[in-house]
Design a protein around this motif. Structure first.
Motif, PDB file in Angstrom:
ATOM      1  N   ASP A   9      -1.574  -1.505  -2.066  1.00 31.31           N
ATOM      2  CA  ASP A   9      -2.359  -0.708  -1.006  1.00 31.31           C
ATOM      3  C   ASP A   9      -2.824   0.210  -1.581  1.00 31.31           C
ATOM      4  OD1 ASP A   9      -0.978  -2.193   1.729  1.00 31.31           O
ATOM      5  OD2 ASP A   9      -2.277  -3.131   0.579  1.00 31.31           O
ATOM      6  N   CYS A  10      -4.305   0.747  -1.215  1.00 25.43           N
ATOM      7  CA  CYS A  10      -4.713   2.021  -1.588  1.00 25.43           C
ATOM      8  C   CYS A  10      -5.823   2.355  -0.570  1.00 25.43           C
ATOM      9  CB  CYS A  10      -5.347   1.895  -2.960  1.00 25.43           C
ATOM     10  SG  CYS A  10      -6.115   3.656  -3.444  1.00 25.43           S
ATOM     11  N   SER A  37       1.526  -6.813  -5.048  1.00 25.36           N
ATOM     12  CA  SER A  37       0.361  -6.461  -4.370  1.00 25.36           C
ATOM     13  C   SER A  37       0.767  -4.782  -4.292  1.00 25.36           C
ATOM     14  CB  SER A  37       0.716  -7.044  -2.853  1.00 25.36           C
ATOM     15  OG  SER A  37       1.697  -6.675  -2.257  1.00 25.36           O
ATOM     16  N   ARG A  62      -2.521  -8.165  -6.169  1.00 28.33           N
ATOM     17  CA  ARG A  62      -3.569  -8.078  -5.149  1.00 28.33           C
ATOM     18  C   ARG A  62      -3.468  -6.581  -4.528  1.00 28.33           C
ATOM     19  NH1 ARG A  62      -5.825 -11.952  -2.698  1.00 28.33           N
ATOM     20  NH2 ARG A  62      -4.665 -13.580  -3.519  1.00 28.33           N
ATOM     21  N   LEU A  63      -4.977  -6.097  -5.047  1.00 33.66           N
ATOM     22  CA  LEU A  63      -5.082  -4.743  -4.438  1.00 33.66           C
ATOM     23  C   LEU A  63      -5.923  -4.813  -3.154  1.00 33.66           C
ATOM     24  CD1 LEU A  63      -4.977  -1.604  -4.768  1.00 33.66           C
ATOM     25  CD2 LEU A  63      -7.119  -2.068  -6.292  1.00 33.66           C
ATOM     26  N   THR A  64      -5.165  -4.148  -2.363  1.00 35.10           N
ATOM     27  CA  THR A  64      -5.976  -3.976  -0.960  1.00 35.10           C
ATOM     28  C   THR A  64      -6.650  -2.642  -0.812  1.00 35.10           C
ATOM     29  OG1 THR A  64      -4.819  -5.952  -0.109  1.00 35.10           O
ATOM     30  CG2 THR A  64      -6.097  -4.432   1.427  1.00 35.10           C
ATOM     31  N   ILE A  65      -7.881  -2.355  -0.498  1.00 36.62           N
ATOM     32  CA  ILE A  65      -8.273  -1.136  -0.325  1.00 36.62           C
ATOM     33  C   ILE A  65      -8.356  -0.962   1.379  1.00 36.62           C
ATOM     34  CG2 ILE A  65     -10.125   0.670  -0.503  1.00 36.62           C
ATOM     35  CD1 ILE A  65      -8.680  -0.187  -3.238  1.00 36.62           C
ATOM     36  N   ILE A  66      -7.771   0.215   1.904  1.00 38.33           N
ATOM     37  CA  ILE A  66      -7.608   0.049   3.145  1.00 38.33           C
ATOM     38  C   ILE A  66      -8.578   1.148   3.770  1.00 38.33           C
ATOM     39  CG2 ILE A  66      -6.104   0.823   5.198  1.00 38.33           C
ATOM     40  CD1 ILE A  66      -3.664  -0.073   3.378  1.00 38.33           C
ATOM     41  N   GLU A 101      -8.916   4.068   0.706  1.00 35.23           N
ATOM     42  CA  GLU A 101     -10.472   4.323   0.399  1.00 35.23           C
ATOM     43  C   GLU A 101     -10.775   5.647   0.031  1.00 35.23           C
ATOM     44  OE1 GLU A 101     -13.371   3.242   3.547  1.00 35.23           O
ATOM     45  OE2 GLU A 101     -15.019   2.872   1.731  1.00 35.23           O
ATOM     46  N   THR A 112     -11.460  -4.354  -3.516  1.00 34.98           N
ATOM     47  CA  THR A 112     -10.348  -5.132  -2.969  1.00 34.98           C
ATOM     48  C   THR A 112     -10.260  -6.508  -3.788  1.00 34.98           C
ATOM     49  OG1 THR A 112     -10.108  -4.222  -0.807  1.00 34.98           O
ATOM     50  CG2 THR A 112      -9.303  -6.638  -1.203  1.00 34.98           C
TER      51      THR A 112
END
Lengths: 112, 116
Positions: free
Chosen positions: A11-12, A9, A107-111, A14, A83
């Motif tokens: 996170d990045c 995983s 799993r990339l989650t764009i914050i 926005e 995401t």
């Protein structure tokens, strides 16, 4: 068959560039590196692929190291719609039937 | 870009019935089509590979009499789950690829199959 290793995983934020690494240290000389992503409850979407040289298209850039043992997918300006689970795949050829073997991906989650 | 259409997107049926899923390549000729299955929170698992006009090649552990695949034309492949049971409930996804082996596969949006 060459296998790939990706972080489970990431996170990045926005608007920032998302850099997704992939190790494929046993890749053969004629095997391509493919990147796909899968948004929840949809089929995988093709992003980009390459053999030796760096590649760029409207979605992303693919940077392949000179020894081809690793690569990085770059999403230049990540949005919330990016995401997804991102799969790095080395194309396997078996008796003339090329097939893609999916690992667990990142799993990339764009914050926001 | 290349488009693959999969139908139906969602199906619920009783145990023991057979279910047919269609996969169409809309703007390219898919000489090779692939069928995958994906269980919740798991990755895609290849079930079989089919070339137009030939019998499908099944992956180890996939019952060919249970999962019938037909690829009679360059734009259509079908997967029939025969005598489906609750353990066959899954997300089934097809993909197609053109003639050149280094072309990417393009995927349909999947069929969610629920067997009651």
């Amino acid at each position: 068959d060459a296998k790939t290793t990706q972080p489970p995983s990431m996170d990045c934020a926005e608007g920032r560039a998302a850099n997704l690494p992939c190790n494929h240290s046993t890749i053969s000389g004629n095997e391509y590196v493919y990147w796909y992503r899968q948004i929840h409850s949809q089929g995988p979407q093709y992003i980009i692929h390459g053999l030796k040289n760096n590649e760029t298209n409207e979605m992303a850039s693919l940077i392949i190291t000179e020894d081809r043992k690793s690569s990085t997918l770059i999403l230049p300006h990540a949005t919330l719609r990016d995401t997804a689970v991102y799969y790095c795949i080395v194309r396997v050829s078996n008796f003339g039937n090329e097939k893609l073997t999916f690992g667990t991906g990142t799993r990339l989650t764009i914050i926001p | 870009g290349a488009v693959v259409s999969q139908h139906p997107s969602w199906v619920i049926c009783k145990s023991g019935t057979s279910v047919k899923i269609e996969c169409r390549s809309l703007d390219f000729q898919a000489t090779t089509m692939f069928w995958y299955r994906q269980f919740p929170k798991q990755s895609l698992m290849l079930m079989a590979t089919s070339n137009e006009g030939s019998k499908a090649t099944y992956e180890q552990g996939v019952e060919k009499d249970k999962f019938l695949i037909n690829h009679a034309s360059l734009t259509l492949s079908t997967l029939t789950v025969t005598s489906a049971h609750p353990e066959d409930s899954s997300f089934y996804i097809c993909s197609g690829r053109g003639l050149r082996s280094n072309q990417p596969q393009h995927f349909g949006d999947g069929t969610r199959l629920s067997i009651l």
